[in-house]
Design a protein around this motif. Structure first.
Motif, short mmCIF file in Angstrom:
data_model
loop_
_atom_site.label_atom_id
_atom_site.label_comp_id
_atom_site.label_asym_id
_atom_site.label_seq_id
_atom_site.Cartn_x
_atom_site.Cartn_y
_atom_site.Cartn_z
N ARG A 161 0.82 -1.20 0.00
CA ARG A 161 0.00 0.00 0.00
C ARG A 161 0.87 1.27 0.00
NH1 ARG A 161 -5.16 0.59 0.84
NH2 ARG A 161 -5.31 -1.56 1.64
N GLY A 162 0.56 2.18 -0.94
CA GLY A 162 1.25 3.46 -1.03
C GLY A 162 2.64 3.41 -1.63
N LYS A 163 3.07 2.26 -2.13
CA LYS A 163 4.43 2.12 -2.67
C LYS A 163 4.42 2.17 -4.20
CE LYS A 163 5.66 -0.86 1.23
NZ LYS A 163 6.33 0.18 2.03
N THR A 164 5.58 2.51 -4.76
CA THR A 164 5.78 2.40 -6.21
C THR A 164 6.30 1.00 -6.49
OG1 THR A 164 6.27 4.75 -6.43
CG2 THR A 164 7.04 3.29 -8.19
N VAL A 165 5.57 0.27 -7.35
CA VAL A 165 5.89 -1.14 -7.58
C VAL A 165 6.25 -1.34 -9.05
CG1 VAL A 165 5.08 -3.52 -7.41
CG2 VAL A 165 4.27 -1.80 -5.77
N TYR A 166 7.44 -1.93 -9.27
CA TYR A 166 7.87 -2.30 -10.62
C TYR A 166 7.86 -3.83 -10.69
CZ TYR A 166 9.61 2.51 -10.68
OH TYR A 166 9.71 3.87 -10.60
N TYR A 179 -1.46 -10.30 -13.68
CA TYR A 179 -2.33 -10.63 -12.55
C TYR A 179 -1.88 -9.88 -11.29
CZ TYR A 179 -4.90 -13.43 -9.13
OH TYR A 179 -5.73 -13.84 -8.11
N GLU A 180 -0.55 -9.84 -11.05
CA GLU A 180 -0.04 -9.10 -9.90
C GLU A 180 -0.38 -7.62 -10.02
OE1 GLU A 180 3.96 -11.36 -8.42
OE2 GLU A 180 4.05 -10.44 -10.42
N ALA A 181 -0.22 -7.07 -11.21
CA ALA A 181 -0.54 -5.65 -11.41
C ALA A 181 -2.01 -5.37 -11.12
CB ALA A 181 -0.19 -5.25 -12.85
N GLN A 182 -2.86 -6.26 -11.55
CA GLN A 182 -4.30 -6.11 -11.31
C GLN A 182 -4.60 -6.11 -9.80
OE1 GLN A 182 -6.64 -9.11 -13.22
NE2 GLN A 182 -8.54 -8.48 -12.27
N LYS A 183 -3.88 -6.95 -9.05
CA LYS A 183 -4.10 -7.03 -7.61
C LYS A 183 -3.55 -5.82 -6.86
CE LYS A 183 -6.17 -11.02 -6.98
NZ LYS A 183 -7.46 -11.13 -6.25
N LEU A 184 -2.41 -5.29 -7.32
CA LEU A 184 -1.72 -4.23 -6.59
C LEU A 184 -2.16 -2.83 -6.98
CD1 LEU A 184 1.92 -5.66 -6.58
CD2 LEU A 184 0.23 -5.71 -4.74
N ALA A 185 -2.66 -2.65 -8.20
CA ALA A 185 -3.02 -1.31 -8.67
C ALA A 185 -3.97 -0.56 -7.74
CB ALA A 185 -3.60 -1.40 -10.08
N PRO A 186 -4.96 -1.24 -7.13
CA PRO A 186 -5.88 -0.48 -6.27
C PRO A 186 -5.24 0.07 -5.00
CG PRO A 186 -6.89 -2.54 -7.01
CD PRO A 186 -5.43 -2.62 -7.36
N VAL A 242 4.75 -2.49 -15.24
CA VAL A 242 5.22 -3.83 -15.60
C VAL A 242 6.39 -3.67 -16.56
CG1 VAL A 242 4.62 -6.02 -16.71
CG2 VAL A 242 2.94 -4.86 -15.26
N LEU A 243 7.55 -4.25 -16.18
CA LEU A 243 8.77 -4.09 -16.96
C LEU A 243 9.08 -5.38 -17.71
CD1 LEU A 243 10.99 -2.25 -14.33
CD2 LEU A 243 9.25 -1.31 -15.87
N ASP A 244 9.29 -5.25 -19.02
CA ASP A 244 9.62 -6.38 -19.88
C ASP A 244 11.15 -6.51 -19.94
OD1 ASP A 244 9.87 -8.33 -21.78
OD2 ASP A 244 8.80 -7.26 -23.37
N MET A 245 11.67 -7.63 -19.48
CA MET A 245 13.11 -7.83 -19.45
C MET A 245 13.73 -7.88 -20.85
SD MET A 245 13.92 -7.77 -16.29
CE MET A 245 12.70 -6.44 -16.36
N VAL A 246 12.92 -8.17 -21.86
CA VAL A 246 13.45 -8.21 -23.23
C VAL A 246 13.89 -6.82 -23.68
CG1 VAL A 246 12.84 -8.72 -25.64
CG2 VAL A 246 12.07 -10.24 -23.81
N GLU A 247 13.31 -5.77 -23.09
CA GLU A 247 13.73 -4.42 -23.44
C GLU A 247 15.14 -4.13 -22.94
OE1 GLU A 247 11.10 -1.16 -23.01
OE2 GLU A 247 9.30 -2.42 -23.01
N LEU A 248 15.58 -4.86 -21.90
CA LEU A 248 16.95 -4.70 -21.43
C LEU A 248 17.93 -5.54 -22.23
CD1 LEU A 248 16.31 -4.84 -17.56
CD2 LEU A 248 16.62 -2.81 -18.99
N ARG A 306 11.13 5.26 -17.41
CA ARG A 306 10.41 5.64 -18.64
C ARG A 306 9.22 4.75 -18.96
NH1 ARG A 306 14.91 2.87 -21.24
NH2 ARG A 306 14.11 1.16 -22.56
N ALA A 307 9.08 3.62 -18.25
CA ALA A 307 7.98 2.70 -18.56
C ALA A 307 6.64 3.36 -18.25
CB ALA A 307 8.14 1.41 -17.76
N PRO A 308 5.63 3.09 -19.03
CA PRO A 308 4.32 3.69 -18.78
C PRO A 308 3.64 3.07 -17.56
CG PRO A 308 4.15 2.09 -20.58
CD PRO A 308 5.62 2.20 -20.23
N LYS A 309 2.78 3.82 -16.96
CA LYS A 309 2.02 3.32 -15.83
C LYS A 309 1.08 2.23 -16.30
CE LYS A 309 -1.29 4.82 -12.29
NZ LYS A 309 -2.07 5.96 -11.75
N TRP A 310 0.98 1.18 -15.49
CA TRP A 310 0.10 0.06 -15.88
C TRP A 310 -1.35 0.48 -15.81
CZ3 TRP A 310 -3.84 -2.71 -13.48
CH2 TRP A 310 -4.23 -3.88 -14.12
N GLU A 311 -2.08 0.15 -16.86
CA GLU A 311 -3.51 0.40 -16.90
C GLU A 311 -4.21 -0.93 -17.14
OE1 GLU A 311 -5.00 3.10 -16.22
OE2 GLU A 311 -3.35 4.55 -16.28
#
Length: 639
Positions: free
Chosen positions: A206-211, A226-233, A240-246, A278-283
């Motif tokens: 709660r209240g944290k920035t989560v990557y 699924y984790e993003a859906q649970k944590l976003a509220p 959500v960071l895609d490791m392939v971009e690295l 730079r990653a966009p906020k999860w929606e």
């Protein structure tokens, strides 16, 4: 060993909450990443925030695991292997992952085992938990994220898929002097389906920035969402960071540990922080459209369209037209002319003068005539472009295709979508109904005919359905359709064909038309080549033609019956009881209807009269021939 003695062996010791912090002796520690506290049973609890194992820490201090217990007690025997599983089968323990409460008290331990099998490294995990001075297998209902004390203190959290990734990432952060308000964690059970993420984990974020770091496989990507859906509220922000971009060449199932090893920890962690920035906020993704519900629209969404025609006024384009005909009237010749016209790009029998066409694909399916022995020749002689005419080979080799190509079937949809015919003929309909269809059942017929409407709308195919007419006396129009009058309702245009009365003449009547006025009935005849030709038009409909037929067949019988009545009366001195006359007529083969009509006409012309004799039960009717009953006075000869 006592806690004070243990702390004296460390450097950089400071009070921290209910425990202590110190520099970890197992790595070059500049940030005092080692936490030390004392459990309720007197045990010394050790946790390196950079990821060093407890065994490595005590080993560097010149101690053993035994020294973590008061009064020289033996260390708790760890039972971390699965029950009834030989140790050599699970391999070697390579890491222990301690799950604690927010104060650092040990709740359970997860052990990672590795072994080599067929040249590949296999991993398994076991759980154990302390109970008094012993260890017992199982996690004891532990439901907290990994490295919970750090998670509670952090503002920014990298959520990995497993403990190994967490420890590696935290160690790199500490080596790079990343602020302690940034840490990493994971759920205890990794990624996958089922209850891998428990609701009890969510409040800690709660209240944290989560990557969320997703592994490079479908399971990882799905679980990250699924984790993003649970944590976003509850979280301040989720990405959500895609490791392939690295690392674009990250192998299948690759994770952040693979990325750090490939890019070197310093470079890899720097890129990770840049990606997080730079990653966009999860929606949340838009809800999936229900195919059924998405088929419904407001009437305002429907454009208004004028009806289009395959044959002007007769066959509406993309709709169902019904051709009902008596046997031997030339219905096959008629639809062959339509197929030939559509495929050959020429006017057909029903087209008005001056009609121009472009060659289009046409299809026909017939169970009454052989393609090889009759229909190919008939279509060729009618001017069809054989390259643009498609049909089904009904030979034994194509038996399965014939059984599958039924009205309302998916196979028919596949055929129409593939060939896109402008015209598709089924002759007769009975040959293409699904097995078990009852033509007298309205629901059965609607179920197999309704899909044709959808196919016509989607692909623009006009369907011509051929059926036979029945022999019911006095029937006409809708009631003349053999087996199923529901065909009339589903068709947008109905054509009926029969014998017109003149030798060799046929009629084609437009009995129903949903999109324009009824067309004038065509009078047709067979030419010298066997093709139908136009002889003229009339406004008579199928009903009138059928009435004429009834009159033509019933009038001669009625005249014969009238003559029979007069003859029998003459033989009986001009008078007979009515019942006796009825008996004689029935014996001669005249129907009750014919006899009644004959007596009515004779009575109207005063050729006979009825008289009664007696009263009550003794009353008797007689029929008497009059003086006006000469043949030339009453007989009406058919022309």
């Amino acid at each position: 060993m006592q806690l004070e003695e243990f702390l004296n062996r460390l450097s950089g010791v400071n009070r921290c909450g209910s425990g202590y912090s110190a520099r970890c002796p197992a790595h070059d520690d500049k940030t005092a990443s080692l936490t030390v506290s004392q459990g309720e049973d007197g045990r010394i609890l050790v946790c390196c925030q950079a990821g060093c194992s407890t065994e490595a820490v005590v080993r560097e201090m010149g101690l053993s695991m035994r020294d973590l217990f008061p009064d020289g007690d033996k260390p708790l025997p760890e039972r971390t292997r699965p029950r009834n599983t030989p140790r050599e089968d699970r391999g070697n323990p390579v890491a222990h992952y301690d799950y604690t409460d927010p104060q650092g008290n040990l709740l359970a331990r997860k052990t990672r085992w590795e072994r080599w099998e067929n040249g590949k490294k296999k991993k398994t995990f076991t759980w154990s938990h302390p109970e008094g001075k012993t260890w017992k297998s199982g996690r004891n209902e532990v439901a907290v994220p990994y490295r919970l004390p750090e998670l509670v203190q952090a503002d920014t959290v990298f959520l990995c898929e497993g403990e190994k990734d967490v420890d590696n990432l935290v160690r790199v952060f500490r080596e790079q002097s990343v602020p302690p308000t940034m840490t990493a964690t994971c759920s205890p059970d990794g990624a996958g389906t089922g209850n891998k993420w428990k609701d009890e984990y969510t409040p800690y974020f709660r209240g944290k920035t989560v990557y969320i770091l997703e592994d490079n496989d479908q399971v990882g990507r799905t679980f990250a969402q699924y984790e993003a859906q649970k944590l976003a509220p509850v979280a301040a922000e989720v990405k959500v960071l895609d490791m392939v971009e690295l690392w674009p060449d990250l192998p299948e199932h690759g994770d952040i540990t693979d990325v750090l090893e490939h890019l070197e920890p310093v470079h890899g962690s720097a890129l990770l922080l840049m990606l997080a920035e730079r990653a966009p906020k999860w929606e949340p993704p838009p809800p999936e459209k229900d195919p059924f519900l998405s088929s419904f629209h407001s009437l305002a969404d429907f454009p208004e369209e004028e009806a289009s025609w395959l044959v002007e006024g007769w066959l509406p384009e993309g709709q169902i037209t019904l051709l009902a005909a008596d046997g031997g009237t030339g219905k096959t010749t008629l639809w062959c002319d339509l197929v030939a016209a559509v495929s050959g790009g020429r006017p057909c029998l029903l087209d008005p003068p001056g009609t121009e066409r472009t060659p289009q694909t046409a299809a026909f399916f017939s169970t009454e005539d052989s393609v090889r022995k009759k229909l190919r020749k008939q279509l060729r002689e009618a001017g069809a472009n054989l390259e643009k005419v498609v049909t089904l080979d009904l030979s034994a080799e194509s038996g399965d295709a014939f059984r599958e190509l039924k009205l309302g079937s998916e196979r028919l949809r596949e055929f129409v979508a593939f060939c896109r015919p402008a015209l598709c003929v089924f002759d007769p309909i009975q040959g293409f109904l699904p097995k078990g269809t009852n033509m007298g059942n309205r629901n059965d017929m609607r179920e197999c005919m309704a899909p044709l409407i959808a196919l016509g709308e989607e692909y623009g195919t006009t369907f011509l359905i051929v059926c036979h007419t029945n022999k019911r006396t006095g029937a006409s129009g809708r009631n003349r359709l053999a087996d199923s009058a529901d065909l009339w309702d589903v068709a947008r245009s109905v054509l009926m064909m029969g014998t017109a009365g003149e030798p060799g003449q046929r009629y084609l009547s437009n009995e129903k038309n949903n999109y324009t006025t009824l067309q004038e009935t065509l009078l047709l005849s067979f030419g010298e080549t066997g093709t139908l030709t136009r002889e003229g038009t009339t406004w008579k409909r199928d009903r009138e033609f059928m009435q004429d037929t009834v009159l033509q067949t019933s009038a001669p019988k009625r005249e014969d019956c009238k003559q029979f009545i007069l003859d029998k009366l003459a033989e009986a001195d001009n008078t007979l009881p009515a019942k006796e006359l009825e008996r004689l007529a029935k014996q001669a083969g005249y129907s009750e209807r014919t006899l009644r009509r004959a007596k009515e006409e004779l009575k109207e012309s005063s050729a006979i009269v009825y008289k009664s004799n007696g009263f009550g039960d003794h009353k008797q009717w007689t029929v008497t021939r009059t003086e006006f009953s000469e043949p030339e006075r009453y007989l009406v000869h058919p022309t």
